[in-house]
Write a protein that holds these residues in place. Structure first.
Motif, short mmCIF file in Angstrom:
data_model
loop_
_atom_site.label_atom_id
_atom_site.label_comp_id
_atom_site.label_asym_id
_atom_site.label_seq_id
_atom_site.Cartn_x
_atom_site.Cartn_y
_atom_site.Cartn_z
N LEU A 106 1.07 -1.87 -0.58
CA LEU A 106 0.18 -0.14 -0.05
C LEU A 106 1.05 1.32 0.03
CD1 LEU A 106 -2.58 -0.79 2.32
CD2 LEU A 106 -3.00 -0.40 -0.02
N GLN A 107 2.28 0.92 0.67
CA GLN A 107 2.53 2.10 0.98
C GLN A 107 3.14 3.16 -0.60
OE1 GLN A 107 5.56 2.50 3.89
NE2 GLN A 107 7.10 2.78 2.45
N ASP A 108 3.06 3.82 -1.05
CA ASP A 108 4.01 4.41 -2.28
C ASP A 108 4.38 5.84 -2.20
OD1 ASP A 108 0.13 5.35 -3.51
OD2 ASP A 108 1.44 5.76 -1.87
N ALA B 20 2.16 8.49 -2.69
CA ALA B 20 1.64 9.35 -2.19
C ALA B 20 1.82 9.23 -0.31
CB ALA B 20 -0.06 9.05 -2.36
N ASN B 21 1.74 8.47 -0.05
CA ASN B 21 2.29 7.47 1.57
C ASN B 21 3.24 7.77 1.79
OD1 ASN B 21 -1.03 7.92 1.19
ND2 ASN B 21 -0.61 7.90 3.11
N PHE C 254 3.80 5.60 4.49
CA PHE C 254 2.04 4.52 5.42
C PHE C 254 2.96 3.61 6.76
CE2 PHE C 254 -1.60 3.40 4.99
CZ PHE C 254 -1.94 1.97 4.94
#
Lengths: 139, 614
Positions: A33-35, A37-38, A41
């Motif tokens: 989920l980490q990308d 944008a975050n 995260f």
């Protein structure tokens, strides 16, 4: 060079956490989920988890000390703790929670206490936080 | 948390889907938010169920789907699920770390369209749009089937196109998470048409629901049917399917409430046990069994829609006196003659009294519930239609007023009586509805010669029951909300529960007068069978009478309608020996049922508030 070394260390540590059964696939999901944008995260989630779990453990301990023990409540607390542990992929903690609940159902308070201590150890931040920080600092 | 606007969504469905996530666990909230954002959905997170409900109510059309955790501290996830389903008719997905079959089943029973196990994977979230889509499709079909719709034409054409487009892309959709494909396949125009049909989607507002409840009451619980309700409601854009599904939800809701009530009552020390012993029938708690009651009940129609009042009566079989039948009717569909509950033939007395069928027979406590334990089961449940016996009616009216049912309660203005009583209307009523109904109810009561004030109450109740609207929502309110003493005219609240509440109130009021004694006598008789559940409902009122169910009391006194709902079961109406009363009552109830009384919009709002567990 040092950077590479650090990276390697982090990788190894991470792998060992998986190997030892502390983490499961959910953790991988978080990583995915980490990308951009975050970027932090996983670290943020881990922080949230630690905060929440220490609170949960506190509540559990207090409830355990109460006499007579309210197993229903204990069960509820444990259920909640199990839920949040599943969020980060804390496999061992989750298993502990399950055991707790079984003890609860059986009315086994001593078993509870033992397990609680064990869970604390499993949740030990040093296990995972250190894993997080090197990664974020490297990036 | 902001809600998204609908227009951009339509073009790129399912991207832009507006999701509301409710979970007390902050870690999960963060994770889910991130996951859903990755699915290109618009996410709003909420840590408390109450906040979530507030948000949903604020913007009725602000969200497409709700995802909620099951175990939350402030409100049970299932309860939230029910609320959302009834008030907003949105698809709700439940989540939990506990995957036990029983839990999953419970979720489905409460209306969840899906049940996810934690930890939740991305792929599971990617497909949640299907639930939104499915609902839309069903709505379109409903609309299309309704010939009278004028505006359907455009919808029809739009949906046809949409359907075709959809089928073409179905494979793509289902094959993977390639939503892009879907987007490509979708013809913007088609989708837009589809989304335009959204306007036709039924949102069960407070007003609409009240109409629904009224209709249910009017028809009579045992005779209720979607078509009849639809006709009565006289809402042109509403379809039979809309009504049917809403009816089903309502029934479930009532039955659920009843069950909870029963539980509560037991917790509260209600004397359920007393009742139960008597009740041979045990059918009592049927959530859906309200119908059972009906059969017995002479007036039968009362049956509160299935859910609630299950009070079915407990024991009525065992002795005629058991009025029990009463209340158990879940307020659910008060339509029935209010007293549907009285399955046993005993009911005799009040045709209306559904409540407590048992009471009908047994002159026992009027208000049914007080068989020994004095529980007044008061047929709260019975939305009062048919208070067959004056007693039953009484109960109803009482209930009615008490029942915070959204709609009706307010109406029932047992003003007079209500005052002393706990504001049953839990919240709705905030101000006692001075509406004509109330007066009429009160008046009637007074006219009743019977000494016991009860009968008078019955009258009030009667009117109340008429009002009893399927206020499941009210019920909800009742629980927490304030039981406003002013039980507005007991417009036969379909919600039995309410009536219960009302009854209490009324009964209380009455008790003061004189009826108390009488009622008590009745109750004792009738209530023998009162099921504990019923007790709850009526208990309260019984205080003077003594037969108030504990549960019931809970409702009232604490303004917690919740108890009431369940308690309906035991509404036992003491048999009134006064034929005049009886005859009068029925008329009463029916009048009340006729929605004579105008609902004050303010009341509704109150109710609304009350209903929603504020």
């Amino acid at each position: 060079m040092e950077r590479n070394q650090l990276r390697r260390q982090v990788r190894l540590m991470r792998q060992s956490l998986f190997d030892q059964g502390f983490l499961d696939e959910q953790f991988v999901q978080l990583e995915e989920l980490q990308d951009d944008a975050n970027p932090n995260f996983v670290e943020e989630v881990a922080t949230l988890y630690y905060r929440d779990s220490s609170r949960s453990l506190q509540i559990l301990e207090q409830a355990l000390q109460r006499n007579p023990r309210d197993f229903n409540k204990l069960d509820n607390y444990m259920q909640q703790f199990k839920g949040s542990s599943s969020s980060i992929g804390a496999k061992k903690v989750k298993a502990d929670c399950q055991q707790f609940r079984e003890y609860c159902n059986a009315g086994n308070a001593e078993g509870w206490q033992g397990k609680l201590g064990q869970s604390r150890h499993h949740v030990d931040p040093s296990n995972q936080e250190s894993h997080q920080q090197p990664e974020s600092s490297l990036d | 948390m902001e809600s998204s606007f609908s227009s951009p969504r339509n073009d790129t469905f399912p991207a832009g889907l507006r999701v509301l996530v409710v979970d007390d666990d902050p870690t999960w909230l963060k994770i889910l938010e991130k996951m859903l954002k990755k699915c290109s959905y618009e996410v709003t997170t909420c840590g408390l169920a109450r906040d979530a409900l507030h948000l949903l109510r604020q913007k009725k059309d602000g969200y497409d789907i709700v995802i909620s955790d099951v175990n939350m501290p402030d409100m049970d996830g299932f309860r939230l699920l029910e609320h959302v389903g009834l008030e907003m008719d949105l698809p709700v997905i439940m989540m939990s770390v506990d995957g036990e079959t029983s839990r999953v089943m419970k979720g489905v029973q409460h209306g969840a369209c899906d049940y996810l196990l934690k930890p939740i994977r991305m792929k599971e979230l990617r497909n949640i749009w299907q639930h939104v889509f499915r609902k839309k499709i069903h709505e379109i079909r409903d609309i299309e089937s309704h010939e009278s719709f004028e505006g359907i034409q455009f919808i029809r054409s739009g949906s046809d196109q949409y359907d075709e487009g959809y089928f073409l892309s179905a494979d793509d959709l289902t094959s993977s998470r390639k939503r892009k494909d879907v987007d490509n396949k979708y013809d913007d125009k088609d989708f837009a048409d589809l989304s335009s049909t959204k306007k036709a989607r039924v949102v069960w507002s407070v007003d609409l629901h009240q109409k629904f409840v009224k209709a249910v009451h009017q028809i009579g619980f045992d005779k209720v049917g979607p078509k009849k309700i639809l006709d009565l409601m006289n809402v042109p854009w509403l379809t039979r399917e809309n009504v049917a599904s809403h009816l089903q939800k309502y029934r479930l809701y009532l039955s659920r409430l009843q069950k909870e009530n029963e539980l509560k009552s037991s917790c509260g020390g209600m004397k359920h046990s007393d009742y139960s012993s008597k009740d041979a029938h045990g059918s009592f708690g049927l959530q859906n069994s309200i119908s059972i009651q009906q059969s017995d009940v002479a007036h039968g129609s009362f049956k509160v829609s299935g859910n609630s009042l299950v009070s079915q009566r407990v024991g009525t079989k065992s002795h005629e006196s058991d009025i029990e039948g009463i209340v158990s009717e879940p307020v659910a569909e008060p339509k029935k003659g209010s007293n549907g509950n009285i399955p046993d033939s005993q009911k005799t007395r009040s045709p209306q009294m559904d409540f407590n069928n048992s009471y009908a027979e047994t002159k026992k406590g009027l208000i049914g519930n007080v068989p020994d334990s004095q529980k007044i089961r008061t047929p709260q449940v019975r939305p009062s239609h048919s208070l067959a016996s004056v007693e039953s009616e009484v109960n109803f009216t009482e209930f009615e007023s008490a029942i915070p049912t959204k709609y009706s309660r307010n109406e029932i203005q047992l003003n007079k009586k209500q005052k002393p009583l706990i504001p049953l209307n839990s919240g709705f009523n905030k101000p006692p509805l001075p509406g004509p109904h109330s007066h009429f109810q009160v008046d009637r009561v007074q006219s009743i010669p019977s000494s016991s004030s009860r009968p008078s109450i019955a009258e009030e109740d009667v009117t109340g029951p008429a009002k009893s609207k399927p206020s499941y929502s009210e019920y909800i309110n009742i629980q927490g909300s304030h039981v406003s003493p002013t039980i507005s005219t007991a417009d036969s609240f379909p919600d039995q529960i309410k009536s219960c509440v009302v009854n209490h109130q009324v009964s209380e009021a009455v008790s003061t007068s004189t009826a108390n004694m009488e009622y008590q006598g009745f109750n004792l008789n009738c209530i023998t069978d009162l099921e504990s559940a019923q007790r709850n409902l009526i208990v309260e009122s019984a205080s003077p009478f003594g037969f108030l169910d504990d549960g019931f009391q809970i409702c009232w006194y604490q303004g917690d309608c919740y108890g009431m709902n369940l308690g309906l079961q035991n509404i036992e109406f003491p048999e009134y020996n006064d034929p005049a009363l009886v005859s009068e009552v029925p008329a009463h109830l029916y009048d009340a049922l006729r929605f004579d009384y105008p609902y004050e919009p303010s009341e509704y709002s109150v109710i609304g508030q009350g209903l929603f567990i504020s």
